[in-house]
Write an enzyme that holds these catalytic residues in place. Structure first.
Site, short mmCIF file in Angstrom:
data_model
loop_
_atom_site.label_atom_id
_atom_site.label_comp_id
_atom_site.label_asym_id
_atom_site.label_seq_id
_atom_site.Cartn_x
_atom_site.Cartn_y
_atom_site.Cartn_z
N ASP A 1 0.99 -1.18 -0.13
CA ASP A 1 0.10 0.04 0.03
C ASP A 1 1.05 1.21 -0.04
OD1 ASP A 1 -2.36 1.67 0.31
OD2 ASP A 1 -2.06 1.74 2.39
N TYR B 1 -1.38 8.13 -2.85
CA TYR B 1 -1.38 7.41 -4.21
C TYR B 1 -2.61 8.24 -4.89
CZ TYR B 1 2.32 3.80 -4.41
OH TYR B 1 3.23 3.24 -4.37
N GLY B 2 -3.61 8.35 -4.15
CA GLY B 2 -5.14 8.71 -4.70
C GLY B 2 -5.27 9.98 -5.44
N ASN C 1 -6.44 0.09 -3.31
CA ASN C 1 -7.54 -0.01 -4.39
C ASN C 1 -7.32 0.88 -5.72
OD1 ASN C 1 -10.40 -0.86 -3.20
ND2 ASN C 1 -9.25 0.02 -1.64
N THR C 2 -6.34 1.98 -5.31
CA THR C 2 -5.91 2.90 -6.35
C THR C 2 -4.76 2.30 -7.11
OG1 THR C 2 -5.80 4.75 -4.60
CG2 THR C 2 -4.76 5.18 -6.83
N GLU D 1 -2.98 9.24 8.00
CA GLU D 1 -1.56 9.49 8.09
C GLU D 1 -0.96 10.20 9.08
OE1 GLU D 1 0.86 7.13 6.58
OE2 GLU D 1 -0.87 5.98 5.70
N THR E 1 -8.30 1.27 1.23
CA THR E 1 -7.86 0.41 2.58
C THR E 1 -7.72 1.39 3.75
OG1 THR E 1 -5.45 0.41 1.77
CG2 THR E 1 -6.87 -1.39 1.35
#
Ligand code: DGL
Length: 286
Positions: free
Chosen positions: A21, A53-54, A85-86, A161, A194
């Protein structure tokens, strides 16, 4: 390391499952792996130097995943679970054409589970996953009569985060993201990222009690268990300790993860191989 190499030669079932991830989101998948597949040894990689990442482009995500999978193959993993998921939405199909190991994503198993729960399905996801329409496509392919609403939630990953799980601001943001879904009277909500199950207490407070929450982590691990069985790769011996590796700061990752792992993990700083992605002419490597 030497142990891992010895194991890989004679008994592939003893090799680790690679899980990755951008950060601590994948720990929600790791939790399910520990629950459903307690004998499996895991290599967990978090690309913390490059999160989130998104909000990145498909090209960047593909390049990052390519580096991570190239490294995981070097580490002799027997399977990779994209705990992101990304990465699933933007790279899974390409990765499957490039690497000769089983690669599992969350979106298909999560969508299969969601259509069994309800008809009016909301999906909260990163902006990249929502814009890709990967969940809508998967859900409608499985059940064309389902109704789907997707919301991109750019602030959730940075808030998780930064460990701002109990911050009133996070609650306000969650209400804003969920409002359009509540207005559509959804009966099911899919965690399309996630990181979001870490926000479950806040989300549960906002959602009416009849709305069912679907965590694709549970279902991708069930799919992984089936695949391991099918391939004769399930480990039956006691597992090796989980190896945690990050591209960013190991101490920060260890400090943040302790609340979900229940102990302070040993975290390695990892340098991914400098490989640039270009489609391989033969199709498959690894
Ligand atoms: N947790 C990942 C996902 O499921 C990535 C989130 C991010 O880094 O934006 O999409």
């Amino acid at each position: 390391m030497t142990n891992d190499l010895l194991i890989s030669r004679g008994e592939p079932q003893r090799n680790r499952i690679g899980v990755f991830d951008s950060g601590v989101g994948g720990l929600t998948v790791l939790r399910e792996l520990y629950r459903q597949l307690p004998n499996e040894s895991i290599l967990y990689f978090a690309d913390t130097a490059r999160l989130p990442y998104g909000t990145r482009s498909a090209r960047e995500i593909l390049q990052f995943c390519f580096e991570i999978l190239s490294w995981m193959v070097q580490q002799d993993v027997k399977m990779v679970v994209l705990a992101c998921n990304t990465s699933d939405a933007l790279a899974l199909e390409t990765l499957r054409g490039e690497f000769n190991i089983p690669i599992l994503g969350l979106i298909l198993p999560g969508s299969r589970a969601a259509v069994q729960q309800g008809r009016r399905i909301g999906v909260i996801a990163t902006p990249a996953t929502a814009a890709s329409n990967a969940y809508r496509r998967a859900l409608l392919e499985i059940d064309a009569t389902a109704q789907v609403w997707q919301v991109g939630c750019p602030e959730f990953v940075p808030l998780v985060e930064q460990n701002r799980l109990h911050d009133p601001y996070t609650q306000e943001v969650a209400l804003q993201y969920l409002m359009p879904l509540l207005q559509q009277r959804i009966d099911t909500l899919v965690y399309g990222c996630t990181h979001y199950p870490h926000l479950a207490p806040i989300l549960r407070q906002i959602l009416p009690p009849h709305v069912k929450l679907v965590d694709p982590a549970e279902h991708v691990v069930a799919a992984a268990a089936q695949e391991l069985d099918l391939l004769g790769l399930k480990n039956t011996l006691p597992p090796l300790p989980t190896r945690f590796c990050v591209s960013g700061c190991p101490e920060e990752f260890a400090k943040l993860s302790v609340q979900w792992l229940g102990c302070t993990p040993v975290v390695e700083k990892t340098y991914l191989p400098a490989v640039s992605y270009s489609p391989s002419p033969e199709g498959v490597r690894g």
